[in-house]
Design a protein around this motif. Structure first.
Motif, PDB file in Angstrom:
ATOM      1  N   THR A 183       0.814  -1.215   0.000  1.00 55.62           N
ATOM      2  CA  THR A 183       0.000   0.000   0.000  1.00 55.62           C
ATOM      3  C   THR A 183       0.851   1.270   0.000  1.00 55.62           C
ATOM      4  OG1 THR A 183      -0.172  -0.168   2.399  1.00 55.62           O
ATOM      5  CG2 THR A 183      -1.948  -1.131   1.120  1.00 55.62           C
ATOM      6  N   ILE A 184       2.115   1.143  -0.397  1.00 60.87           N
ATOM      7  CA  ILE A 184       2.922   2.348  -0.611  1.00 60.87           C
ATOM      8  C   ILE A 184       2.128   3.232  -1.558  1.00 60.87           C
ATOM      9  CG2 ILE A 184       4.957   3.315  -1.779  1.00 60.87           C
ATOM     10  CD1 ILE A 184       6.514   0.840  -1.112  1.00 60.87           C
ATOM     11  N   GLU A 185       2.005   4.493  -1.179  1.00 61.07           N
ATOM     12  CA  GLU A 185       1.361   5.422  -2.100  1.00 61.07           C
ATOM     13  C   GLU A 185       2.326   6.554  -2.341  1.00 61.07           C
ATOM     14  OE1 GLU A 185      -3.068   7.124  -2.723  1.00 61.07           O
ATOM     15  OE2 GLU A 185      -2.130   7.591  -0.822  1.00 61.07           O
ATOM     16  N   SER A 186       2.453   6.957  -3.589  1.00 59.74           N
ATOM     17  CA  SER A 186       3.479   7.925  -3.900  1.00 59.74           C
ATOM     18  C   SER A 186       3.019   8.845  -5.007  1.00 59.74           C
ATOM     19  CB  SER A 186       4.742   7.183  -4.321  1.00 59.74           C
ATOM     20  OG  SER A 186       5.838   8.060  -4.300  1.00 59.74           O
ATOM     21  N   GLU A 187       3.595  10.044  -5.013  1.00 56.97           N
ATOM     22  CA  GLU A 187       3.313  10.965  -6.101  1.00 56.97           C
ATOM     23  C   GLU A 187       4.323  10.689  -7.212  1.00 56.97           C
ATOM     24  OE1 GLU A 187       3.456  14.378  -3.456  1.00 56.97           O
ATOM     25  OE2 GLU A 187       1.990  13.239  -2.317  1.00 56.97           O
ATOM     26  N   THR A 188       3.854  10.653  -8.459  1.00 54.12           N
ATOM     27  CA  THR A 188       4.732  10.286  -9.579  1.00 54.12           C
ATOM     28  C   THR A 188       5.845  11.321  -9.750  1.00 54.12           C
ATOM     29  OG1 THR A 188       3.136  11.330 -11.046  1.00 54.12           O
ATOM     30  CG2 THR A 188       3.045   8.949 -10.884  1.00 54.12           C
ATOM     31  N   THR A 189       6.974  10.865 -10.298  1.00 52.30           N
ATOM     32  CA  THR A 189       8.190  11.682 -10.384  1.00 52.30           C
ATOM     33  C   THR A 189       8.722  11.671 -11.824  1.00 52.30           C
ATOM     34  OG1 THR A 189       9.702   9.857 -10.009  1.00 52.30           O
ATOM     35  CG2 THR A 189       8.768  10.887  -8.043  1.00 52.30           C
ATOM     36  N   PRO A 190       9.747  12.488 -12.102  1.00 50.68           N
ATOM     37  CA  PRO A 190      10.232  12.541 -13.494  1.00 50.68           C
ATOM     38  C   PRO A 190      11.002  11.306 -13.966  1.00 50.68           C
ATOM     39  CG  PRO A 190      10.872  14.513 -12.266  1.00 50.68           C
ATOM     40  CD  PRO A 190      10.378  13.525 -11.276  1.00 50.68           C
ATOM     41  N   ALA A 191      11.056  10.221 -13.195  1.00 52.81           N
ATOM     42  CA  ALA A 191      11.805   9.041 -13.632  1.00 52.81           C
ATOM     43  C   ALA A 191      11.086   8.264 -14.735  1.00 52.81           C
ATOM     44  CB  ALA A 191      12.109   8.128 -12.457  1.00 52.81           C
ATOM     45  N   ALA A 192       9.799   8.562 -14.928  1.00 52.19           N
ATOM     46  CA  ALA A 192       9.082   7.937 -16.050  1.00 52.19           C
ATOM     47  C   ALA A 192       8.386   9.051 -16.823  1.00 52.19           C
ATOM     48  CB  ALA A 192       8.078   6.920 -15.536  1.00 52.19           C
ATOM     49  N   LEU A 193       8.148   8.779 -18.118  1.00 52.65           N
ATOM     50  CA  LEU A 193       7.496   9.782 -18.961  1.00 52.65           C
ATOM     51  C   LEU A 193       6.006   9.759 -18.678  1.00 52.65           C
ATOM     52  CD1 LEU A 193       9.348   8.852 -22.265  1.00 52.65           C
ATOM     53  CD2 LEU A 193       9.792  10.854 -20.851  1.00 52.65           C
ATOM     54  N   GLU A 194       5.544  10.574 -17.772  1.00 44.01           N
ATOM     55  CA  GLU A 194       4.132  10.646 -17.416  1.00 44.01           C
ATOM     56  C   GLU A 194       3.953  11.920 -16.611  1.00 44.01           C
ATOM     57  OE1 GLU A 194       3.291   7.300 -14.868  1.00 44.01           O
ATOM     58  OE2 GLU A 194       5.074   7.717 -13.687  1.00 44.01           O
ATOM     59  N   ASN A 231       1.607   2.059  -5.252  1.00 39.87           N
ATOM     60  CA  ASN A 231       2.743   1.484  -5.969  1.00 39.87           C
ATOM     61  C   ASN A 231       3.279   0.296  -5.169  1.00 39.87           C
ATOM     62  OD1 ASN A 231       5.146   0.971  -7.306  1.00 39.87           O
ATOM     63  ND2 ASN A 231       5.550   3.120  -7.751  1.00 39.87           N
ATOM     64  N   PRO A 232       2.674  -0.889  -5.368  1.00 42.71           N
ATOM     65  CA  PRO A 232       3.022  -2.065  -4.564  1.00 42.71           C
ATOM     66  C   PRO A 232       4.532  -2.328  -4.544  1.00 42.71           C
ATOM     67  CG  PRO A 232       1.428  -2.640  -6.307  1.00 42.71           C
ATOM     68  CD  PRO A 232       1.716  -1.196  -6.431  1.00 42.71           C
ATOM     69  N   MET A 233       5.120  -2.272  -3.395  1.00 44.65           N
ATOM     70  CA  MET A 233       6.551  -2.526  -3.204  1.00 44.65           C
ATOM     71  C   MET A 233       7.415  -1.711  -4.180  1.00 44.65           C
ATOM     72  SD  MET A 233       4.816  -5.097  -1.864  1.00 44.65           S
ATOM     73  CE  MET A 233       4.868  -6.257  -0.512  1.00 44.65           C
ATOM     74  N   ALA A 234       6.895  -0.545  -4.629  1.00 46.12           N
ATOM     75  CA  ALA A 234       7.598   0.281  -5.627  1.00 46.12           C
ATOM     76  C   ALA A 234       7.842  -0.486  -6.918  1.00 46.12           C
ATOM     77  CB  ALA A 234       8.916   0.830  -5.062  1.00 46.12           C
ATOM     78  N   MET A 235       7.015  -1.488  -7.164  1.00 42.46           N
ATOM     79  CA  MET A 235       7.200  -2.373  -8.319  1.00 42.46           C
ATOM     80  C   MET A 235       6.153  -2.152  -9.401  1.00 42.46           C
ATOM     81  SD  MET A 235       9.786  -4.516  -8.071  1.00 42.46           S
ATOM     82  CE  MET A 235       9.376  -6.109  -8.788  1.00 42.46           C
ATOM     83  N   LEU A 236       5.342  -1.104  -9.236  1.00 44.97           N
ATOM     84  CA  LEU A 236       4.217  -0.899 -10.147  1.00 44.97           C
ATOM     85  C   LEU A 236       4.584  -1.126 -11.622  1.00 44.97           C
ATOM     86  CD1 LEU A 236       1.212   0.285  -9.854  1.00 44.97           C
ATOM     87  CD2 LEU A 236       2.197   2.317 -10.887  1.00 44.97           C
ATOM     88  N   ASP A 237       5.677  -0.509 -12.051  1.00 46.75           N
ATOM     89  CA  ASP A 237       6.030  -0.574 -13.474  1.00 46.75           C
ATOM     90  C   ASP A 237       6.612  -1.926 -13.888  1.00 46.75           C
ATOM     91  OD1 ASP A 237       5.250   2.039 -13.469  1.00 46.75           O
ATOM     92  OD2 ASP A 237       7.274   2.885 -13.583  1.00 46.75           O
ATOM     93  N   PHE A 238       6.950  -2.740 -12.906  1.00 41.02           N
ATOM     94  CA  PHE A 238       7.719  -3.951 -13.229  1.00 41.02           C
ATOM     95  C   PHE A 238       6.969  -5.250 -12.924  1.00 41.02           C
ATOM     96  CE2 PHE A 238      10.444  -0.595 -11.244  1.00 41.02           C
ATOM     97  CZ  PHE A 238      10.790   0.014 -12.444  1.00 41.02           C
ATOM     98  N   LEU A 239       5.726  -5.106 -12.439  1.00 41.95           N
ATOM     99  CA  LEU A 239       4.994  -6.298 -11.971  1.00 41.95           C
ATOM    100  C   LEU A 239       4.353  -7.061 -13.124  1.00 41.95           C
ATOM    101  CD1 LEU A 239       3.088  -5.856  -8.648  1.00 41.95           C
ATOM    102  CD2 LEU A 239       5.041  -7.288  -9.220  1.00 41.95           C
ATOM    103  N   VAL A 240       5.161  -7.878 -13.764  1.00 48.87           N
ATOM    104  CA  VAL A 240       4.678  -8.594 -14.942  1.00 48.87           C
ATOM    105  C   VAL A 240       3.925  -9.873 -14.577  1.00 48.87           C
ATOM    106  CG1 VAL A 240       6.442  -7.633 -16.445  1.00 48.87           C
ATOM    107  CG2 VAL A 240       6.914  -9.734 -15.175  1.00 48.87           C
TER     108      VAL A 240
END
Ligand code: OXD
Ligand code: MN
Length: 620
Positions: free
Chosen positions: A440-451, A459-468
C-alpha cells in the motif's frame, strides 16, 4: 569456415566458441543477420577489451570527456529522458495474465513488429556483444545476461553497473538459462541521439527470457540489465519461489555499538532510495535492485544484482547528500547524463549553488529562457539527470558487496512520496502486516518515467512498473516467503515527505534517525507505542538519537506534529486501496483481513478520541 565465423570474423567467432554455448551462437548469428551492423565486436572480461568500449563511446560521440579525470557526459534525446511506460510492453501469449496496469501486446504481433524495426537498425554501426552477470560471481542468486547493442554508451554504462560475465557464461555449460537483450539506438541525429522516437519500442518476452529495445538511449529504456531484466526476474522468481525486488541494500552501523544490521528498502523512483543507501555513517550494498532468497537456516538473504549506481543527480548537494556529492566531485570513472556542461564542468538542479546561464544540456546549446517545441521553458539540467559510477569506487561501499551468499536481511523499509498521510516511520506488527505496508505504498509520480508528475498512485513494493505477474500472485508469493523464514525481518513504513502548511516537516538527513531507531528496535533496544497502523517511536528514544546522530535539538512539539495519526487521511487512502485492489483476483485473504482490521481500529479510535488527528501521546 562456417557461416557465423564468415559473418563476424575468426577472432570474434573463437571467443564465442570458447563459451561452448550453442544458444549464444544462435542469438548472435540471428541478430547480426537481422540488424546488419557494419562491424561486430565480441567483448570478453579482458580489461583491454573493456577499455576499448569506453574509448569507443568517446570516439563515436556518445560521451564527451569532462574536465575531471575519468568523468564523461552523455546526452539522451530531448524526448528520451525517462522510462517510456507507454511503449514498454510485455509480449503476451494467449492465456497469460499480467498486472492490469502493465501494457501488453499480443506476442506474435509484437515479435513481428520489433523484428521489422530491428531489420537493418545497426547499418553503418558496430554491434557490441557483451556478457554480464546479474549478481555476484559464483553465486546461486546470479543470472547470466547477454547484451547485444549498437550503443557504446549502453555497453560502457553496463560496465560500471554490472559484473562482467564472460567467464560466468562458461559455467553455464551450454545451458540456455540466461537472459538476452537486443538493443539498437536506431538511426541517430546530428547530436548522436535516437531520431525515431515515435518508433521507440521496448518489448519483453517473459517466456523466452529476452528483451528487445529499439530507437532509444535513456538507460532505463536501453540497458537490458536494469529494469528490463528486473521484469524477466520477477517472472522467473515467481516460478522458482524467491523475490526479485526494486530495493536498496544497506548495512546500518549504529554508532558505538560495534554491529552491522542489513536492511533492504523499496521506494518508487526518485523518492530517496539512493540517498538512504548512501546515508553518512552506513555502508552501501546496492541502491536499486535486489534478489532475495532463503538460506538453509531460514534467513532471508539479499544480493545486489548490480555493482554500480545509476542515480538521480537532482538535489544532490553537500548538505543533504554529502557522501554522494563527494563521490561526484572526485576523480573516478563516472558518466553524467543530461546535466548542464560549461567548460567541461557539470552542473545540475539543486546542487547548492547558482547555475550558469548558458551552456550545453539535453536540448543542445542552452541559454536561460530557452523554450522547447511546446513552448515550455527548458531547465538548465533535466530533473531526471543522472550519474553512473561503480560502487567499489566509493568509500562507503559495504565489504559484503561481492559475497556470493548475500547478506542476512533483518529490516525492510517501504516508503513513498507522501505529503499528508503517513508518519515518518512506524513498524509493522508482523510479516503479513509488513506485506500490507509494502503493498500500500502510495506515492506521487516523479520525473523518472514519462508521465504526468505529482499524481498520487498506489505502488506495490515500488514495483508498479515492473509487476509482470498478477499483483495478487505477487503478494501471495511475498506472504509465503515470510512463512518459510525462521528469522523474519521487521518491516517499516517510512516517509521522508510529510508536509504541514506546505513545508516539509523533516530535514533530509533526519532519515538517519529513523533508520537508527528501526535498527535499535530489531535489537530490542526501544519500546514503542502501539497504534492501529503499527508501532511508533517514543519521543524519549528519538530525542537522544537526534542529538547523537545529527547534533540537533528535537522538540517535543515537532515530534507531536510529525507523529500524529491523520485518521481521515488514512481512511481516505484506505478507500483508494480498495479501489486499486478491489477487483484484483488472487489477492491473499490475509491482505483484506489486515486492511479491515486497521480500518475498524482507526474508526474506533476516531470515535473514542473524538479527533481526526491523534497525537502520539494519546498512545502512551
Ligand atoms: C531507476 C528507476 O532508474 O527506477 O532506478 O527509474
Ligand atoms: Mn529504480
Amino acid at each position: 569456415m562456417n557461416s557465423l565465423s564468415k559473418l563476424i570474423g575468426d577472432e570474434n567467432y573463437s571467443k564465442l566458441e570458447e563459451l561452448g554455448n550453442p544458444h549464444v551462437m544462435r542469438i548472435v548469428e540471428r541478430y547480426v543477420r537481422l540488424c546488419k551492423p557494419a562491424e561486430v565486436s565480441v567483448i570478453t572480461d579482458d580489461p583491454d577489451e573493456i577499455a576499448y568500449v569506453r574509448e569507443l563511446a568517446i570516439r563515436n560521440g556518445e560521451e564527451m570527456r569532462l574536465r575531471m579525470e575519468g568523468h564523461t557526459v552523455h546526452y539522451d534525446g530531448y524526448y528520451d529522458q525517462a522510462r517510456d511506460k507507454e511503449n514498454t510492453r510485455v509480449l503476451l501469449p494467449p492465456g497469460m495474465r499480467v498486472s492490469p496496469w502493465i501494457k501488453t501486446i499480443d506476442r506474435d504481433e509484437g515479435l513481428r513488429e520489433i523484428h521489422q524495426l530491428l531489420d537493418g537498425a545497426m547499418r553503418g554501426k558496430e554491434m557490441l556483444v557483451r556478457f554480464f552477470c546479474l549478481g555476484p560471481r559464483s553465486s546461486r542468486f546470479s543470472i547470466c545476461a547477454l547484451q547485444l547493442t549498437d550503443s557504446a554508451y549502453v555497453a560502457h554504462s553496463e560496465d560500471l553497473l554490472y559484473r562482467t560475465g564472460y567467464e560466468e557464461f562458461k559455467r553455464l555449460r551450454g545451458s540456455s538459462a540466461f537472459f538476452a537483450f537486443i538493443h539498437s539506438a536506431g538511426e541517430l541525429d546530428e547530436r548522436g541521439c535516437s531520431k525515431n522516437i515515435d518508433k521507440r519500442r521496448i518489448y519483453i518476452d517473459l517466456i523466452d527470457g529476452k528483451v528487445y529495445s529499439v530507437n532509444n538511449q535513456y538507460a532505463g529504456n536501453s540497458l537490458g540489465l536494469k529494469k528490463l531484466a528486473l521484469r524477466l526476474a520477477v517472472y522467473k522468481s515467481h516460478q522458482e519461489g524467491w523475490l526479485a525486488e526494486h530495493m536498496l541494500i544497506m548495512g546500518v552501523h549504529p554508532p558505538g555499538k560495534g554491529r552491522v544490521t542489513y536492511f533492504t528498502g523499496a521506494f518508487p523512483s526518485a523518492c530517496g532510495k539512493t540517498s538512504t543507501a548512501m546515508l553518512p555513517g552506513n555502508t552501501i550494498v546496492g541502491d536499486d535492485i535486489a534478489y532475495l532468497r532463503i538460506d538453509e537456516e531460514g534467513n532471508a538473504r539479499a544480493v545486489n544484482i548490480e555493482c554500480g549506481i545509476f542515480g538521480i543527480i537532482k538535489d544532490v548537494n553537500p548538505v543533504d547528500d554529502p557522501v554522494i556529492y563527494k563521490a561526484l566531485t572526485t576523480p573516478k570513472e563516472l558518466i553524467f547524463s543530461n546535466v548542464l556542461v560549461v567548460d567541461g564542468v557539470p552542473y545540475w538542479l539543486g546542487m547548492g549553488r547558482e547555475l550558469p546561464k548558458r551552456g550545453i544540456n539535453h536540448s543542445g546549446e542552452w541559454w536561460e529562457g530557452k523554450l522547447d517545441e511546446e513552448g515550455n521553458p527548458i531547465p538548465p539540467a533535466h530533473p531526471n539527470a543522472r550519474y553512473t559510477l561503480r560502487l567499489r569506487d566509493l568509500e562507503n561501499v559495504d565489504p559484503r558487496l561481492e559475497d556470493p551468499e548475500g547478506v542476512i536481511v533483518e529490516g525492510i523499509l517501504f516508503g513513498g512520496r507522501d505529503s499528508d498521510t503517513n508518519v515518518p516511520i512506524y513498524e509493522a506488527f508482523n510479516w503479513g502486516h509488513g506485506v500490507y505496508v509494502g503493498a500500500t505504498i502510495e506515492s506521487e509520480t516523479t520525473p523518472a518515467a514519462l508521465e504526468k508528475v505529482g499524481v498520487r498512485e498506489i505502488n506495490p513494493m515500488a514495483m508498479l512498473d515492473f509487476l509482470v505477474i498478477p499483483v495478487g500472485k505477487y503478494l501471495s508469493d511475498y506472504i509465503e516467503f515470510g512463512r518459510r523464514l525462521k528469522r523474519v525481518p521487521r518491516v517499516y513504513a517510512i516517509n521522508y515527505f510529510l508536509k504541514h502548511e506546505g513545508r516539509y516537516l523533516n530535514d533530509k538527513l533526519d532519515k538517519k534517525v529513523w533508520i537508527l531507531w528501526a535498527e535499535g528496535r530489531i535489537h530490542d533496544e526501544y519500546d514503542a507505542l502501539k497504534t492501529p497502523v503499527g508501532y511508533m517511536p517514543r519521543y524519549e528514544d528519538l530525542n537522544p538519537l537526534f542529538r547523537e546522530a545529527l547534533n540537533k535539538d528535537y522538540r517535543r512539539e515537532d515530534y507531536e506534529l510529525q507523529f500524529s495519526l491523520r485518521i481521515d487521511r488514512l481512511l481516505e487512502r484506505m478507500r483508494r486501496i480498495e479501489a486499486f485492489y478491489g477487483s484484483e483476483p488472487d489477492m491473499p485473504e490475509e491482505f483484506w483481513k489486515i486492511h479491515n482490521q486497521i480500518k475498524a481500529d482507526l474508526k474506533a479510535l476516531r470515535e473514542e478520541s473524538g479527533r481526526s488527528m491523534v497525537p502520539p501521546s494519546y498512545f502512551e
